[in-house]
Design an enzyme around this catalytic site. Structure first.
Site, PDB file in Angstrom:
ATOM      1  N   GLY A 124       0.814  -1.210   0.000  1.00 31.60           N
ATOM      2  CA  GLY A 124       0.000   0.000   0.000  1.00 31.60           C
ATOM      3  C   GLY A 124       0.847   1.260   0.000  1.00 31.60           C
ATOM      4  N   GLY A 132      -1.701  -6.404  -0.224  1.00 34.15           N
ATOM      5  CA  GLY A 132      -2.059  -7.819  -0.121  1.00 34.15           C
ATOM      6  C   GLY A 132      -2.135  -8.335   1.307  1.00 34.15           C
ATOM      7  N   THR A 173      12.086  -6.865 -11.615  1.00 31.45           N
ATOM      8  CA  THR A 173      11.572  -8.229 -11.806  1.00 31.45           C
ATOM      9  C   THR A 173      10.452  -8.477 -10.793  1.00 31.45           C
ATOM     10  OG1 THR A 173      13.720  -8.905 -12.584  1.00 31.45           O
ATOM     11  CG2 THR A 173      12.245 -10.670 -11.845  1.00 31.45           C
ATOM     12  N   CYS A 221       4.644   2.763  15.034  1.00 28.44           N
ATOM     13  CA  CYS A 221       5.613   3.075  13.986  1.00 28.44           C
ATOM     14  C   CYS A 221       6.668   1.983  13.970  1.00 28.44           C
ATOM     15  CB  CYS A 221       6.196   4.462  14.177  1.00 28.44           C
ATOM     16  SG  CYS A 221       7.147   4.613  15.672  1.00 28.44           S
TER      17      CYS A 221
HETATM   18  N1  PLP Z   1      -2.887   2.627   3.838  1.00 25.70           N
HETATM   19  C1  PLP Z   1      -3.577   2.180   4.893  1.00 25.70           C
HETATM   20  C2  PLP Z   1      -4.943   2.717   5.166  1.00 25.70           C
HETATM   21  C3  PLP Z   1      -3.030   1.202   5.727  1.00 25.70           C
HETATM   22  O1  PLP Z   1      -3.729   0.760   6.786  1.00 25.70           O
HETATM   23  C4  PLP Z   1      -1.733   0.712   5.453  1.00 25.70           C
HETATM   24  C5  PLP Z   1      -1.091  -0.262   6.340  1.00 25.70           C
HETATM   25  O2  PLP Z   1      -1.401  -0.342   7.514  1.00 25.70           O
HETATM   26  C6  PLP Z   1      -1.058   1.210   4.320  1.00 25.70           C
HETATM   27  C7  PLP Z   1      -1.664   2.171   3.539  1.00 25.70           C
HETATM   28  C8  PLP Z   1       0.313   0.726   3.956  1.00 25.70           C
HETATM   29  O3  PLP Z   1       0.265  -0.563   3.404  1.00 25.70           O
HETATM   30  P1  PLP Z   1       1.570  -1.491   3.349  1.00 25.70           P
HETATM   31  O4  PLP Z   1       1.808  -1.979   4.736  1.00 25.70           O
HETATM   32  O5  PLP Z   1       1.217  -2.601   2.420  1.00 25.70           O
HETATM   33  O6  PLP Z   1       2.679  -0.656   2.830  1.00 25.70           O
END
Ligand code: PLP
Length: 367
Positions: free
Chosen positions: A74, A196, A233, A319
């Site tokens: 994310g 994921g 990759t 964090c």
């Molecule tokens: N966005 C939201 C709302 C999330 O809760 C999180 C992870 O907790 C992320 C983005 C970041 O995702 P990732 O851990 O896959 O980088």
């Protein structure tokens, strides 16, 4: 007689356990070899499993697979959209709600942050004012569901408003997948970020979905994988796992996460401690998340005591150092310090049983 679980995991919003079917699919992928960019049969086989996963994810959210670009999670998906847009729109202004995930907030100057109300929903009056002031191309970032409170934002309404003002919308939908039935064309944002590991796939997988195929520059230039947007990759085992987890999401019945287990859980929590406050309870929320405060009892102490009793839950945003910071989400909602300093998040998932939640209530009420 069933043996009681040693530990009870109630931190699905942080990361969800890998589903056995996903683990099997990843195992098969780990035992195959080849680079998806190679022209020989082994390379073509790798390419084909990537495309199968892309189809599964597309099917789970109602888009064409061509609109999906794989990423490492994310955080990268959010970064990719904003950086890709900056590469194609020189004067891009990045706006968003004040309670976005840090991976989005890092790109939004403080003056560009739109307030949220005490129920956790974005303040549409404040948004209109901010939109009226825009003179250069802009993107507005709004998460689908908040990771700490579970509050679901009116992304469809906001997308239409932002489009009326000529802007683009990035929706961080990481906490929506698997918890809400998702029909991305109906929501109408221009870009979506997904991860994921929030749906039972391996950590380090995610994607950008760009339903309108809006042209953005590459955010990871190089060998040209992922239609030139994101070189490198491919993480084939991760992508296969993401695809397998998305298939399970697509098969989930609508009644599966209807919120009744959470509502019963919250009723029991409040019955055990009437002084407790559930954050965001008035708003529509994803059905697996409860953010509850016992005013005067510090969150980190609660988390540690619960941990020692065998329960994994979170406080604020953990964090990478493991230190608990005051939650920018609860502060952004304008909640009093006695609540922001004493809230914990309980988030459950498909493998959680009612007995797990009852055992939690029993332990929590002794805090
Ligand atoms: N966005 C939201 C709302 C999330 O809760 C999180 C992870 O907790 C992320 C983005 C970041 O995702 P990732 O851990 O896959 O980088």
């Amino acid at each position: 007689m069933a043996v009681p679980k040693q530990r009870i995991y109630l931190d699905y919003n942080a990361s969800s356990p890998i589903h056995p079917k996903v683990a099997d699919a990843v195992g098969v992928a780990l035992n195959t070899h080849g680079n998806a960019s190679s022209v020989h049969a082994d390379g073509r086989a790798m390419k084909s499993v990537i495309e199968k996963a892309r189809e599964a994810i597309a099917g789970a959210v109602g888009v064409s697979s061509q609109t999906i670009t794989f990423a490492s999670g994310g955080t990268e998906a959010n970064y990719g959209v904003i950086t890709g847009l900056k590469a194609s729109l020189v004067e891009l202004n990045v706006l968003g709600s004040s309670i976005e995930h840090p991976s989005v907030l890092a790109h939004i100057p403080v003056v560009n942050r739109v307030r949220v109300k005490d129920d956790g929903l974005v303040d549409l009056d404040d948004l209109r004012k901010v939109l009226t002031d825009q003179t250069t191309p802009f993107v507005f970032c709004l998460m689908l569901a908040n990771n700490e409170t579970g509050v679901v934002q009116p992304v469809a309404e906001v997308s239409s408003l932002v489009h009326d003002f000529g802007g683009l919308v990035l929706c961080d939908a990481v906490q929506g997948l698997g918890k809400l039935p998702l029909d991305l064309p109906a929501i109408g944002a221009d870009f979506y970020a997904f991860s994921g590991h929030k749906i039972g796939a391996p950590q380090g997988t995610g994607c950008v979905i760009n339903p309108g195929m809006y042209e953005i520059g590459p955010w990871l230039p190089g060998g040209g994988q992922e239609r030139g947007k994101r070189s490198g990759t491919e993480n084939v085992p991760g992508i296969v796992g993401f695809g397998a987890a998305a298939e399970l999401v697509a098969d989930q019945s609508d009644a599966y996460f209807d919120g009744s287990m959470r509502d019963r859980f919250e009723a029991e929590l409040l019955a055990a401690r009437p002084d407790a406050v559930i954050v965001g309870q008035q708003a529509s929320r994803i059905p697996n998340t409860t953010n509850i405060s016992i005013p005067g009892l510090r969150s980190d102490r609660q988390v540690i005591k619960l941990d020692l009793s065998g329960f994994s839950v979170s406080a604020g945003s953990a964090c990478s150092s493991g230190k608990v910071e005051p939650s920018h989400v609860l502060i952004g909602m304008g909640l009093p310090q006695e609540i922001t300093e004493s809230a914990i998040r309980i988030s459950f998932g498909p493998s959680t049983e009612w007995d797990d939640l009852e055992r939690f209530v029993e332990e929590w009420s002794k805090l």
